[in-house]
Design an enzyme around this catalytic site. Structure first.
Site, PDB file in Angstrom:
ATOM      1  CE  LYS A 149      -2.007   2.850   2.819  1.00  0.00           C
ATOM      2  NZ  LYS A 149      -1.988   4.074   1.986  1.00  0.00           N
TER       3      LYS A 149
ATOM      4  CB  SER B 255       3.924   8.915  11.911  1.00  0.00           C
ATOM      5  OG  SER B 255       2.676   8.262  11.829  1.00  0.00           O
TER       6      SER B 255
ATOM      7  CD  GLU C  84      12.501   3.550   8.710  1.00  0.00           C
ATOM      8  OE1 GLU C  84      12.350   4.521   9.504  1.00  0.00           O
ATOM      9  OE2 GLU C  84      12.590   3.662   7.488  1.00  0.00           O
TER      10      GLU C  84
ATOM     11  CB  CYS D 122      12.503   8.452   8.928  1.00  0.00           C
ATOM     12  SG  CYS D 122      13.276   7.322   7.787  1.00  0.00           S
TER      13      CYS D 122
ATOM     14  CD  GLU E  98       9.936  12.138  12.250  1.00  0.00           C
ATOM     15  OE1 GLU E  98       8.847  11.571  12.414  1.00  0.00           O
ATOM     16  OE2 GLU E  98      10.911  11.598  11.685  1.00  0.00           O
TER      17      GLU E  98
HETATM   18  P1  ADP Z   1       2.635  10.769   7.721  1.00  0.00           P
HETATM   19  O1  ADP Z   1       2.057  11.193   9.032  1.00  0.00           O
HETATM   20  O2  ADP Z   1       4.036  11.208   7.549  1.00  0.00           O
HETATM   21  O3  ADP Z   1       1.759  11.017   6.530  1.00  0.00           O
HETATM   22  P2  ADP Z   1       1.775   8.145   8.231  1.00  0.00           P
HETATM   23  O4  ADP Z   1       2.434   7.329   9.263  1.00  0.00           O
HETATM   24  O5  ADP Z   1       0.451   8.747   8.539  1.00  0.00           O
HETATM   25  O6  ADP Z   1       2.806   9.213   7.795  1.00  0.00           O
HETATM   26  O7  ADP Z   1       1.602   7.321   6.884  1.00  0.00           O
HETATM   27  C1  ADP Z   1       2.460   6.329   6.418  1.00  0.00           C
HETATM   28  C2  ADP Z   1       1.647   5.246   5.736  1.00  0.00           C
HETATM   29  O8  ADP Z   1       0.757   4.678   6.695  1.00  0.00           O
HETATM   30  C3  ADP Z   1       0.758   5.728   4.598  1.00  0.00           C
HETATM   31  O9  ADP Z   1       0.742   4.720   3.589  1.00  0.00           O
HETATM   32  C4  ADP Z   1      -0.611   5.846   5.258  1.00  0.00           C
HETATM   33  O10 ADP Z   1      -1.686   5.719   4.371  1.00  0.00           O
HETATM   34  C5  ADP Z   1      -0.576   4.676   6.218  1.00  0.00           C
HETATM   35  N1  ADP Z   1      -1.494   4.788   7.362  1.00  0.00           N
HETATM   36  C6  ADP Z   1      -1.942   5.920   7.973  1.00  0.00           C
HETATM   37  N2  ADP Z   1      -2.802   5.620   8.962  1.00  0.00           N
HETATM   38  C7  ADP Z   1      -2.921   4.264   8.991  1.00  0.00           C
HETATM   39  C8  ADP Z   1      -3.660   3.332   9.792  1.00  0.00           C
HETATM   40  N3  ADP Z   1      -4.473   3.728  10.757  1.00  0.00           N
HETATM   41  N4  ADP Z   1      -3.512   2.008   9.540  1.00  0.00           N
HETATM   42  C9  ADP Z   1      -2.688   1.584   8.569  1.00  0.00           C
HETATM   43  N5  ADP Z   1      -1.982   2.413   7.766  1.00  0.00           N
HETATM   44  C10 ADP Z   1      -2.089   3.733   7.969  1.00  0.00           C
END
Ligand code: ADP
Length: 502
Positions: free
Chosen positions: A200, A254, A275, A309, A406
């Protein structure tokens, strides 16, 4: 803001490579399930933007639980039927080498698509993201035939050996900062070990993963081995981490979402590797070669507009050279060319999204309120595009929020320190532990400090060096599990012990 209707025509007009243009103009992008491109079951799509212009690049399928279910069925079928997990290692290697070759053959197109979708400088996309992705597939292609078990010194009446077997169906959720490269870090080792995958990409940057999906089909991997579901975190992402028939989830993103994924994975106790973020210390001693340390530290924090990161965001400088270092860092940073990533002169592109732009702008205000001194930058652009100037905050205290949280933007904090012990104590005083660096000509000190820093990667007299041969991952809240190197094979294999009565 985004145009109300997708302006693929105008987005395409910015593309210089006709192949990139053709891909963007080919219509709404679909999901890759079981070797076929299919629309999301809901029929929904979402827009992906060019962050340099805020124009819509195209529409992408919005996958959710129903699509993830289909992808898992396809991946499970492919896995159990063994057309990937049970083929010979040399044969599997050839597929990975083929993907690497195809990435190289389409390097310019992929770099351009990455720039248009993410904003990064095309020169860097070509040299780092695309070249690194090809290298990673090739590196893991090499591993296919070198995944060994062991024979153990068992009782003479027994023969005991171990097998390393693929884990099964893997869900891989990746971020938007290095979209193609992160796809390769995830797919390379998972495929080398014989797993099948549901990938994804981040909703902000789905384009290059989709083009990679086409190249994977061109390489003729069996149907269902690689499935790609575009969509949002809650929805596509959460359906992956919660899915009862996914054996392993690998996530980069994150810390906040990492924690959600870890909890969601408890349902079927799937294996998890994370990670996550960082607030990496970059330590400058007075005997460092400043001619190297200043530009090295600058790129350590501003590379990819600071959306890295392992960025060296906390620059610790020993008091004796603090002012001198700050002056030089300021001068160098003021000379960074910011602009559209397609312009070959651009060193730093825009941030990836409006959300990220607003977040970073908030930290610029916060830093000023906390009493840090802006020596350069400190402002966001006011025109089109999510541009934020490279910013250096001096006189930062390690307890300020700009030194603890961050930011994920082009914002450096310089912090003075007294001596080696103080540098290590302050450097380690963070909830994260992804990376660190030390600049000194004293070889003993370099190694001592490298040992003392609690981080998964330590650089000495350099920054941001990454190679698929060496493990990458975090201490503390930067996550667990090691990607890259032979260590990633541990994430994607199970060990079976076989006893044979002689
Ligand atoms: P950022 O805050 O830098 O956008 P995220 O950690 O939110 O980074 O996003 C990293 C990845 O995790 C993206 O592919 C995002 O769609 C996915 N993601 C965000 N929220 C969820 C969740 N609740 N469950 C699974 N994947 C998620």
């Amino acid at each position: 803001m985004a145009a109300a209707t997708p302006s693929v025509e105008s987005a395409g007009n910015r593309a210089r490579s006709s192949a990139a243009l053709d891909f963007l103009k080919a219509g709404p992008k679909k999901l890759l399930i079981g070797g076929k491109w299919v629309a999301a079951k809901s029929g929904k799509t979402f827009e992906t933007l060019n962050p340099a212009t805020e124009e819509v690049l195209g529409l992408v399928g919005e996958g959710d639980k129903a699509d993830v279910d289909e992808a898992v069925k396809a991946a499970r079928k492919a896995f159990e039927e063994g057309q990937w997990s049970k083929i010979g290692p040399h044969q599997r290697a050839r597929y990975l080498f083929k993907i690497a070759d195809l990435i190289e053959q389409h390097a310019d197109e992929l770099a351009e698509l990455e720039t248009l979708d993410n904003g990064k400088a095309k020169t860097q996309a070509l040299a780092i993201d695309v070249a690194g992705a090809a290298e990673t597939f090739r590196y893991y292609g090499g591993w296919c035939s070198k995944i060994y078990g062991e024979t153990n010194p068992s009782d003479p009446s027994m023969f005991n050996y171990t097998l390393r077997e693929p884990v099964g169906v893997c869900g891989q959720i990746i971020p938007w900062n290095f979209p193609l490269l992160m796809a390769s870090w995830k797919l390379g080792p998972a495929l080398a070990c014989g797993n099948t995958v549901i990938l994804k990409p981040a909703e902000q940057t789905p384009i290059t993963a989709l083009r990679l999906g086409e190249l994977i089909l061109e390489a003729e991997l069996p149907d269902g081995v690689v499935n790609i579901i575009t969509g949002f975190g809650p929805g596509a992402g959460s359906s992956i981490s919660e899915h009862p028939d996914i054996d392993k989830v690998a996530f980069t993103g994150s810390a906040e979402v990492g924690k959600i994924i870890l909890k969601a994975s408890a349902g079927n106790l799937k294996r998890v590797s994370l990670e996550l973020g960082g607030k990496s210390p970059n330590i400058i001693f007075p005997d460092a070669d400043l001619e190297q340390a200043v530009p090295g530290s600058m790129m350590g924090v501003f590379f990819n507009s600071g959306q890295v990161c392992c960025a060296g965001t906390r620059i610790f400088v020993q008091k004796e050279v603090y002012e001198k270092f700050n002056e030089q860092l300021t001068k160098f940073s003021a000379g960074m060319t910011m602009g559209d990533g397609l312009d070959p002169k651009t060193m730093m592109g825009p941030l990836v999204s409006k959300e990220q732009f607003d977040k970073v702008k908030g930290y610029l205000e916060l830093g000023k309120k906390e009493g840090a001194r802006v020596t350069v930058g400190g402002e966001a652009g006011s025109g089109k595009g999510y541009f934020v100037k490279p910013t250096v905050f001096a006189d930062v205290n390690n307890n300020m929020r700009i030194a603890r949280e961050e930011i994920f933007g082009p914002v450096a904090a310089t912090i003075p320190f007294k001596d080696e012990n103080d540098a290590v104590l302050q450097g380690n005083d963070t909830t994260y532990g992804l990376a660190a660096a030390v600049w000194t000509r004293d070889v003993g000190r370099a190694h001592k400090v490298a040992r003392a820093l609690k981080a998964g990667t330590v650089w000495v007299n350099c920054y941001n060096m990454l190679d698929p041969i060496s493990p990458f991952g975090g201490y503390k809240q930067s996550g667990f599990g090691r990607e890259l190197g032979r260590h990633a094979l541990e994430l994607y294999t199970n060990i079976k012990s076989v006893y044979v009565k002689l």
